[in-house]
Motif scaffolding. Structure first.
Motif, PDB file in Angstrom:
ATOM      1  N   PRO A 151       0.833  -1.214   0.000  1.00 53.58           N
ATOM      2  CA  PRO A 151       0.000   0.000   0.000  1.00 53.58           C
ATOM      3  C   PRO A 151       0.858   1.250   0.000  1.00 53.58           C
ATOM      4  CG  PRO A 151       0.135  -0.909   2.203  1.00 53.58           C
ATOM      5  CD  PRO A 151       0.849  -1.886   1.312  1.00 53.58           C
ATOM      6  N   HIS A 152       0.234   2.378  -0.247  1.00 61.11           N
ATOM      7  CA  HIS A 152       0.957   3.652  -0.237  1.00 61.11           C
ATOM      8  C   HIS A 152       1.359   4.041   1.192  1.00 61.11           C
ATOM      9  CE1 HIS A 152       0.190   4.256  -4.457  1.00 61.11           C
ATOM     10  NE2 HIS A 152      -1.134   4.166  -4.281  1.00 61.11           N
ATOM     11  N   GLN A 153       0.556   3.626   2.191  1.00 64.19           N
ATOM     12  CA  GLN A 153       0.879   3.966   3.575  1.00 64.19           C
ATOM     13  C   GLN A 153       2.089   3.165   4.061  1.00 64.19           C
ATOM     14  OE1 GLN A 153      -2.069   2.613   2.474  1.00 64.19           O
ATOM     15  NE2 GLN A 153      -3.763   3.273   3.796  1.00 64.19           N
ATOM     16  N   ASN A 154       2.803   3.744   4.995  1.00 64.52           N
ATOM     17  CA  ASN A 154       3.892   3.010   5.632  1.00 64.52           C
ATOM     18  C   ASN A 154       3.314   1.947   6.555  1.00 64.52           C
ATOM     19  OD1 ASN A 154       5.992   4.535   4.462  1.00 64.52           O
ATOM     20  ND2 ASN A 154       5.770   6.127   6.021  1.00 64.52           N
ATOM     21  N   ILE A 155       3.816   0.729   6.458  1.00 70.24           N
ATOM     22  CA  ILE A 155       3.336  -0.360   7.306  1.00 70.24           C
ATOM     23  C   ILE A 155       4.506  -0.969   8.076  1.00 70.24           C
ATOM     24  CG2 ILE A 155       1.360  -0.924   5.849  1.00 70.24           C
ATOM     25  CD1 ILE A 155       3.031  -3.249   4.730  1.00 70.24           C
ATOM     26  N   GLN A 156       4.197  -1.559   9.219  1.00 76.83           N
ATOM     27  CA  GLN A 156       5.228  -2.164  10.050  1.00 76.83           C
ATOM     28  C   GLN A 156       5.339  -3.659   9.853  1.00 76.83           C
ATOM     29  OE1 GLN A 156       3.691  -0.188  13.777  1.00 76.83           O
ATOM     30  NE2 GLN A 156       5.860   0.194  14.084  1.00 76.83           N
ATOM     31  N   ALA A 157       4.323  -4.286   9.252  1.00 78.80           N
ATOM     32  CA  ALA A 157       4.362  -5.733   9.046  1.00 78.80           C
ATOM     33  C   ALA A 157       3.263  -6.146   8.076  1.00 78.80           C
ATOM     34  CB  ALA A 157       4.189  -6.469  10.374  1.00 78.80           C
ATOM     35  N   PRO A 169       0.963 -18.838  -5.677  1.00 79.02           N
ATOM     36  CA  PRO A 169       2.384 -18.522  -5.904  1.00 79.02           C
ATOM     37  C   PRO A 169       2.646 -17.021  -6.005  1.00 79.02           C
ATOM     38  CG  PRO A 169       1.753 -20.411  -7.219  1.00 79.02           C
ATOM     39  CD  PRO A 169       0.496 -19.895  -6.592  1.00 79.02           C
ATOM     40  N   THR A 170       1.681 -16.283  -6.552  1.00 78.06           N
ATOM     41  CA  THR A 170       1.846 -14.823  -6.646  1.00 78.06           C
ATOM     42  C   THR A 170       1.935 -14.200  -5.259  1.00 78.06           C
ATOM     43  OG1 THR A 170       0.594 -14.775  -8.721  1.00 78.06           O
ATOM     44  CG2 THR A 170       0.833 -12.686  -7.522  1.00 78.06           C
ATOM     45  N   TRP A 171       1.045 -14.634  -4.365  1.00 75.89           N
ATOM     46  CA  TRP A 171       1.088 -14.120  -2.996  1.00 75.89           C
ATOM     47  C   TRP A 171       2.360 -14.582  -2.276  1.00 75.89           C
ATOM     48  CZ3 TRP A 171      -1.371 -10.160  -1.404  1.00 75.89           C
ATOM     49  CH2 TRP A 171      -2.678  -9.867  -1.828  1.00 75.89           C
ATOM     50  N   GLN A 172       2.773 -15.803  -2.523  1.00 76.11           N
ATOM     51  CA  GLN A 172       3.993 -16.315  -1.884  1.00 76.11           C
ATOM     52  C   GLN A 172       5.215 -15.509  -2.318  1.00 76.11           C
ATOM     53  OE1 GLN A 172       4.164 -20.545  -2.648  1.00 76.11           O
ATOM     54  NE2 GLN A 172       2.091 -20.879  -1.868  1.00 76.11           N
ATOM     55  N   LYS A 173       5.270 -15.174  -3.599  1.00 79.31           N
ATOM     56  CA  LYS A 173       6.375 -14.344  -4.090  1.00 79.31           C
ATOM     57  C   LYS A 173       6.320 -12.959  -3.460  1.00 79.31           C
ATOM     58  CE  LYS A 173       8.526 -12.585  -8.331  1.00 79.31           C
ATOM     59  NZ  LYS A 173       8.602 -11.201  -7.809  1.00 79.31           N
ATOM     60  N   THR A 179       9.848  -9.700   2.757  1.00 77.66           N
ATOM     61  CA  THR A 179      10.925 -10.078   3.666  1.00 77.66           C
ATOM     62  C   THR A 179      12.251  -9.514   3.188  1.00 77.66           C
ATOM     63  OG1 THR A 179       9.745 -12.121   4.193  1.00 77.66           O
ATOM     64  CG2 THR A 179      12.081 -12.025   4.754  1.00 77.66           C
ATOM     65  N   LEU A 180      12.497  -9.577   1.878  1.00 76.00           N
ATOM     66  CA  LEU A 180      13.744  -9.042   1.319  1.00 76.00           C
ATOM     67  C   LEU A 180      13.833  -7.530   1.504  1.00 76.00           C
ATOM     68  CD1 LEU A 180      14.013 -11.130  -1.986  1.00 76.00           C
ATOM     69  CD2 LEU A 180      15.379 -11.382   0.104  1.00 76.00           C
ATOM     70  N   ARG A 181      12.698  -6.846   1.541  1.00 73.20           N
ATOM     71  CA  ARG A 181      12.674  -5.394   1.753  1.00 73.20           C
ATOM     72  C   ARG A 181      12.775  -5.016   3.231  1.00 73.20           C
ATOM     73  NH1 ARG A 181       8.153  -2.754  -2.330  1.00 73.20           N
ATOM     74  NH2 ARG A 181       8.809  -3.816  -4.258  1.00 73.20           N
ATOM     75  N   GLY A 182      12.821  -6.018   4.083  1.00 71.22           N
ATOM     76  CA  GLY A 182      12.931  -5.751   5.520  1.00 71.22           C
ATOM     77  C   GLY A 182      11.601  -5.562   6.218  1.00 71.22           C
ATOM     78  N   ILE A 183      10.502  -5.918   5.549  1.00 71.88           N
ATOM     79  CA  ILE A 183       9.178  -5.822   6.162  1.00 71.88           C
ATOM     80  C   ILE A 183       8.831  -7.174   6.777  1.00 71.88           C
ATOM     81  CG2 ILE A 183       6.726  -5.366   5.770  1.00 71.88           C
ATOM     82  CD1 ILE A 183       7.538  -3.708   3.322  1.00 71.88           C
ATOM     83  N   PRO A 184       8.620  -7.252   8.086  1.00 69.11           N
ATOM     84  CA  PRO A 184       8.332  -8.547   8.724  1.00 69.11           C
ATOM     85  C   PRO A 184       7.033  -9.153   8.212  1.00 69.11           C
ATOM     86  CG  PRO A 184       8.879  -6.864  10.365  1.00 69.11           C
ATOM     87  CD  PRO A 184       8.682  -6.159   9.061  1.00 69.11           C
ATOM     88  N   VAL A 185       7.027 -10.460   8.056  1.00 70.63           N
ATOM     89  CA  VAL A 185       5.828 -11.207   7.664  1.00 70.63           C
ATOM     90  C   VAL A 185       5.470 -12.152   8.810  1.00 70.63           C
ATOM     91  CG1 VAL A 185       4.863 -12.886   6.058  1.00 70.63           C
ATOM     92  CG2 VAL A 185       6.357 -11.069   5.207  1.00 70.63           C
ATOM     93  N   TYR A 186       4.216 -12.076   9.272  1.00 69.70           N
ATOM     94  CA  TYR A 186       3.784 -12.888  10.404  1.00 69.70           C
ATOM     95  C   TYR A 186       2.594 -13.749  10.040  1.00 69.70           C
ATOM     96  CZ  TYR A 186       6.660  -9.743  13.228  1.00 69.70           C
ATOM     97  OH  TYR A 186       7.703  -9.023  13.742  1.00 69.70           O
ATOM     98  N   ASN A 187       2.548 -14.924  10.642  1.00 74.13           N
ATOM     99  CA  ASN A 187       1.391 -15.789  10.504  1.00 74.13           C
ATOM    100  C   ASN A 187       0.268 -15.248  11.381  1.00 74.13           C
ATOM    101  OD1 ASN A 187      -0.257 -17.923   9.812  1.00 74.13           O
ATOM    102  ND2 ASN A 187       0.678 -19.359  11.245  1.00 74.13           N
ATOM    103  N   ILE A 188      -0.965 -15.384  10.924  1.00 69.94           N
ATOM    104  CA  ILE A 188      -2.113 -14.813  11.633  1.00 69.94           C
ATOM    105  C   ILE A 188      -2.240 -15.377  13.048  1.00 69.94           C
ATOM    106  CG2 ILE A 188      -3.637 -16.532  10.596  1.00 69.94           C
ATOM    107  CD1 ILE A 188      -4.542 -12.922  11.663  1.00 69.94           C
ATOM    108  N   ARG A 189      -1.915 -16.638  13.265  1.00 74.89           N
ATOM    109  CA  ARG A 189      -2.037 -17.222  14.595  1.00 74.89           C
ATOM    110  C   ARG A 189      -1.089 -16.521  15.579  1.00 74.89           C
ATOM    111  NH1 ARG A 189      -1.846 -23.614  14.709  1.00 74.89           N
ATOM    112  NH2 ARG A 189      -2.407 -23.143  16.859  1.00 74.89           N
ATOM    113  N   GLN A 190       0.102 -16.208  15.114  1.00 76.64           N
ATOM    114  CA  GLN A 190       1.076 -15.512  15.949  1.00 76.64           C
ATOM    115  C   GLN A 190       0.583 -14.116  16.308  1.00 76.64           C
ATOM    116  OE1 GLN A 190       4.827 -15.020  13.983  1.00 76.64           O
ATOM    117  NE2 GLN A 190       5.913 -14.374  15.840  1.00 76.64           N
ATOM    118  N   ILE A 191      -0.019 -13.428  15.331  1.00 75.29           N
ATOM    119  CA  ILE A 191      -0.510 -12.076  15.555  1.00 75.29           C
ATOM    120  C   ILE A 191      -1.723 -12.077  16.480  1.00 75.29           C
ATOM    121  CG2 ILE A 191      -1.689 -10.155  14.408  1.00 75.29           C
ATOM    122  CD1 ILE A 191       1.297 -10.039  14.189  1.00 75.29           C
ATOM    123  N   GLU A 192      -2.632 -13.042  16.283  1.00 76.28           N
ATOM    124  CA  GLU A 192      -3.798 -13.158  17.165  1.00 76.28           C
ATOM    125  C   GLU A 192      -3.357 -13.277  18.621  1.00 76.28           C
ATOM    126  OE1 GLU A 192      -7.280 -15.359  14.537  1.00 76.28           O
ATOM    127  OE2 GLU A 192      -5.799 -16.571  15.606  1.00 76.28           O
TER     128      GLU A 192
END
Length: 410
Positions: A151-157, A169-173, A179-192
């Motif tokens: 998105p255009h907004q700054n996001i933390q994860a 595969p598109t979403w996986q890429k 991750t390569l850009r330094g944006i953390p990716v979290y599984n929904i269970r962890q975030i919940e």
């Protein structure tokens, strides 16, 4: 994931703060910079600051809206403990130096807390699988991702259901690129879990129970701390208990103490002690959960339940080893048997000692039906999974607030 301040940043600020105090101290005192008193005072203060910084970082990790008031006890415990240890071994240091350092550290920690909590973390989510309703989770600003573009907004994860079969595969890429850009990716269970302070039990697997095993070493330390804290509090608690007993006796007929069998650690029953807050024979028609506006509660009972004074006799349950200061609240066997039939893994909460206060009490409050009890159990599972001194300390701080506000009482 709930962001916590960088520990390295805090420690670097601690070093800078110590150098400032050293400079001011030398300006006031006509003393050599390498005098043992100056060096000892600086090392003691820095040690206390580091201990406090670690404690605060751990406290802020836990979910829910934290208060800057939680900072004050953490600073007090950190500095007083280091101060006491060094005083006992007769190390020469300056009281005024350590006190000034502690006061400035408090200002820094509180100011940093207020500054960081002005903004709610913004996280993007992929609306697939269990993450499709991620925007319903609290304590975060959510940005929906309809396509695999940032998105255009700054996001933390970025949050996604990483086990969903709909994750193409598109979403996986896209997630790999984040991750390569330094944006953390979290599984929904962890975030919940991180944002709600609950471990979901509807979709737990057998291997999940392994992560809920509390550390045996801390269980031993916790038992020692329970005994020490209760013995230190008894001289102050006994006069309050005596006055409470008098007003309970004067308010309504019946025994001052209420005793009842509850289920404790390992599913074993024990006899719990409380000041009576209901009329005599209030459960003549069978056990039932207290409700809002329960007519069985006496006038004095309403006050002692709101202020938790009715729980004070449980100090003796703690000394006997039936309970702990912090842990899941114990229930009657009739309710335990009922909930075991309707709530998956309910019995697992008995892996630790029941407590005078607990994570479910300070975050959810009282449960009066099966649905509320299920949410309460999810809080209990979170407590067991994160079983630690830091979480116990946070619960103790929140318990004090609850005693003052009466949150969750019925």
């Amino acid at each position: 994931m709930k962001p916590t301040p960088s520990l390295l940043f805090r420690l670097l600020n601690g070093i800078l703060l110590t150098l400032i105090i050293v400079f001011l101290y030398l300006c006031v005192k006509d003393i050599h910079p390498f005098n043992p008193k100056v060096i000892n005072s600086a090392l003691i203060s820095l040690t206390a600051y580091a201990l406090t910084a670690v404690s605060i970082n751990k406290l802020l990790y836990f979910p829910g809206k934290q208060s800057w008031l939680h900072i004050l006890p953490a600073v007090g415990i950190g500095y007083s403990s280091v101060f006491a240890v060094n005083a006992l071994v007769f190390i020469t240091f300056s009281n005024s130096f350590v006190l000034a350092h502690g006061l400035l550290a408090t200002v820094f920690f509180v100011g940093d807390f207020v500054r960081r909590n002005r903004h709610t973390p913004r996280m993007a989510y992929i609306p697939l699988g269990r993450a499709s309703q991620a925007d319903q989770l609290p304590h975060a600003e959510w940005v929906r991702l309809p396509t695999a573009m940032l998105p255009h907004q700054n996001i933390q994860a970025v949050v996604a259901d990483l086990h969903s079969s709909d994750l193409t595969p598109t979403w996986q890429k896209f997630l790999a690129d984040c991750t390569l850009r330094g944006i953390p990716v979290y599984n929904i269970r962890q975030i919940e879990e991180s944002l709600t302070g609950r471990v979901k039990i509807r979709h737990m697997y057998e291997n999940d129970l392994g992560s809920l095993l509390p550390p045996a070493a801390y269980m031993i330390i916790k038992r020692f701390l329970d005994i020490v804290v209760v013995l230190l509090m008894l001289p102050f608690a006994l006069p309050i208990m005596f006055l409470t007993a008098i007003v309970v006796f004067a308010d309504s007929r019946g025994k001052v103490l209420f005793t009842q069998n509850r289920v404790g650690q390992g599913g074993r029953e024990f006899r719990i002690y409380k000041f009576r807050s209901m009329y005599a024979n209030s459960e003549a028609n069978g056990a039932q959960l207290a409700q809002i506006g329960d007519q069985r509660i006496t006038r004095v009972g309403q006050f002692i339940r709101k202020t938790r004074l009715d729980e004070l006799p449980q100090f003796f349950n703690i000394l006997k080893g039936d309970m702990s200061l912090i842990g899941p609240r114990p229930e009657q066997k009739v309710f335990v048997e009922k909930f075991e039939q309707s709530i998956p893994f309910y019995n697992y909460r008995h892996i630790v000692k029941p407590g005078l206060s607990g994570w479910a009490q300070v975050t959810h409050g009282y449960a009066s039906n099966t649905d509320e009890t299920q949410i309460k159990i999810e809080h209990d599972f979170y407590y067991i999974k994160h079983f630690s001194f830091s979480l116990d300390l946070l619960i103790a701080f929140k318990t004090i607030r609850i005693i003052l506000t009466g949150f969750g009482a019925r």
